[in-house]
Design a protein around this motif. Structure first.
Motif, PDB file in Angstrom:
ATOM      1  N   TYR A 139       7.080   5.392 -15.210  1.00  0.00           N
ATOM      2  CA  TYR A 139       5.236   6.667 -15.724  1.00  0.00           C
ATOM      3  C   TYR A 139       4.687   6.558 -16.299  1.00  0.00           C
ATOM      4  N   GLN A 155       2.297   1.444  -3.351  1.00  0.00           N
ATOM      5  CA  GLN A 155       1.286   1.920  -4.336  1.00  0.00           C
ATOM      6  C   GLN A 155       1.100   4.091  -4.310  1.00  0.00           C
ATOM      7  N   HIS A 156       1.248   4.205  -2.792  1.00  0.00           N
ATOM      8  CA  HIS A 156       1.334   5.792  -2.502  1.00  0.00           C
ATOM      9  C   HIS A 156       2.171   6.283  -3.227  1.00  0.00           C
ATOM     10  N   ARG A 174       4.062   5.844  -5.842  1.00  0.00           N
ATOM     11  CA  ARG A 174       3.488   5.537  -7.683  1.00  0.00           C
ATOM     12  C   ARG A 174       2.970   6.303  -7.346  1.00  0.00           C
ATOM     13  N   GLU A 175       2.286   6.871  -6.359  1.00  0.00           N
ATOM     14  CA  GLU A 175       0.855   7.151  -6.972  1.00  0.00           C
ATOM     15  C   GLU A 175       1.312   9.082  -7.557  1.00  0.00           C
ATOM     16  N   GLU A 176       2.115   8.920  -6.012  1.00  0.00           N
ATOM     17  CA  GLU A 176       2.684  10.702  -5.720  1.00  0.00           C
ATOM     18  C   GLU A 176       3.800  11.327  -6.968  1.00  0.00           C
ATOM     19  N   GLN A 177       4.421  10.099  -6.649  1.00  0.00           N
ATOM     20  CA  GLN A 177       5.190  10.201  -7.935  1.00  0.00           C
ATOM     21  C   GLN A 177       4.863  10.771  -9.199  1.00  0.00           C
ATOM     22  N   ARG A 178       3.964   9.216 -10.529  1.00  0.00           N
ATOM     23  CA  ARG A 178       3.260  10.590 -11.265  1.00  0.00           C
ATOM     24  C   ARG A 178       2.385  11.953 -10.944  1.00  0.00           C
ATOM     25  N   ALA A 179       2.176  11.952 -10.046  1.00  0.00           N
ATOM     26  CA  ALA A 179       1.135  13.248 -10.013  1.00  0.00           C
ATOM     27  C   ALA A 179       2.205  14.784  -9.758  1.00  0.00           C
ATOM     28  N   HIS A 180       3.274  13.991  -9.600  1.00  0.00           N
ATOM     29  CA  HIS A 180       4.619  14.914  -9.299  1.00  0.00           C
ATOM     30  C   HIS A 180       5.165  15.143 -11.139  1.00  0.00           C
ATOM     31  N   GLN A 215      -7.255  15.135 -17.625  1.00  0.00           N
ATOM     32  CA  GLN A 215      -7.028  15.733 -16.363  1.00  0.00           C
ATOM     33  C   GLN A 215      -7.736  17.314 -16.822  1.00  0.00           C
ATOM     34  N   GLU A 262       1.389  -1.339  -0.128  1.00  0.00           N
ATOM     35  CA  GLU A 262       0.560   0.042   0.234  1.00  0.00           C
ATOM     36  C   GLU A 262       0.642   0.830  -0.003  1.00  0.00           C
TER      37      GLU A 262
END
Lengths: 197, 197
Positions: A53, A9-10, A12-18, A67, A6
């Motif tokens: 990503y 995963q968190h 990864r999501e933050e990196q992608r958003a960044h 987005q 988890e």
């Protein structure tokens, strides 16, 4: 302590958003001439991480455009669900529309999709469709508002065009003079006068 | 009968103007990516003839930009010489400003000078200077109009920005949807409401 799935995963999501945030600034500035390397440098990550990503710059651009369409689409849906007279709902939508432009990057991107000759047709269609939906929503609220005498009389298509021109034109300032964009950003009430009876 | 020198001169001026008209359409569409060949094809003249009038595409672009600056500059001068209250002069200038956009090519060109990273600095400075002069003129008339209660109260810089946004935004439509540009072009009176007390 090993990271849980988890937590990973968190991250990864933050990196992608960044990476997407950095890409938004780069594509708003350079348009489709931007490269994955430009994005990686702006995000302060390695070339390799950016590619983990996104397969290529087209994938980044497509993610950004989708987005950017989300917020206006939600606003448009909300205006039909809210209580109030046509004039009140119009006022809400128009204010949201103007205020959203204080952060122009997303809209600069959407403008590039429409004006660039190299943007993928699929994205161009998405952006066009949303713009047409928003025009229809505005037009219908204007016609209803004219019936309740909350909106000035006159050709509703010209009024829609005038409003779109004003709001689109706001983001042009961000292209011409990005450093002073926030300074003197007009209050939404100024634009509401366009429809005042 | 041999042509007189005067007649030859007249033909040369007409040819040059004809090439510039074609160039205006091409540069408005393609920006600085346009070539002298594109211009020659659009004008229906030979490559060689185009080069007789202009050394290269930069010379054409520069001539077009200077031509595009003439009309707004004359309007701005005229507003100071005309009689009437500040509100009346503002109304005249704003109407001229909106109406001029019915033919958007010249303004698309000026926009490209400001947003392109390859436009010559000299031209960028000319366009910027004119835009700033026009902003100052508008601002002064707004302040004077507020003193005579002909213009709505409020931050004059925000009002100037709002008006510029609207008028600049009009020409964006010409980029997104050139075929329907004239349709629903808004009446200048709609924009005058932005300043109504």
């Amino acid at each position: 302590m090993p990271r849980t799935a988890e937590a990973k995963q968190h991250i990864r999501e933050e990196q992608r958003a960044h990476i997407l945030e950095a890409a938004k600034r780069i594509f708003a500035r350079k348009g489709l001439a931007a490269t994955v390397d430009d994005v990686a440098i702006e995000a302060g990550v390695s070339h390799g991480l950016a590619y983990r990503y996104f397969a290529n710059k087209e994938a980044i651009f497509s993610a950004l455009v989708k987005q950017a369409l989300q917020a206006p689409s939600a606003d448009q849906q909300r205006v039909w669900d809210m209580p109030g007279t046509p004039g009140e709902r119009l006022k809400w939508l128009l204010s949201a529309f103007v205020e959203s432009r204080r952060h122009p990057e997303a809209f600069l991107l959407l403008g590039q999709v429409l004006s660039s000759q190299t943007a993928p047709d699929e994205l161009r269609e998405l952006v066009r469709k949303q713009s047409q939906d928003l025009q229809s929503t505005l037009r219908q609220l204007i016609v209803e508002g004219q019936e309740t005498f909350e909106v000035v009389a006159g050709d509703p298509d010209q009024l829609v065009r005038a409003i779109f021109a004003c709001v689109d034109g706001l983001t042009r300032w961000a292209v011409y003079d990005p450093e002073h964009y926030q300074e003197h950003f007009p209050d939404a009430n100024i634009f509401l006068r366009l429809l005042q009876p």
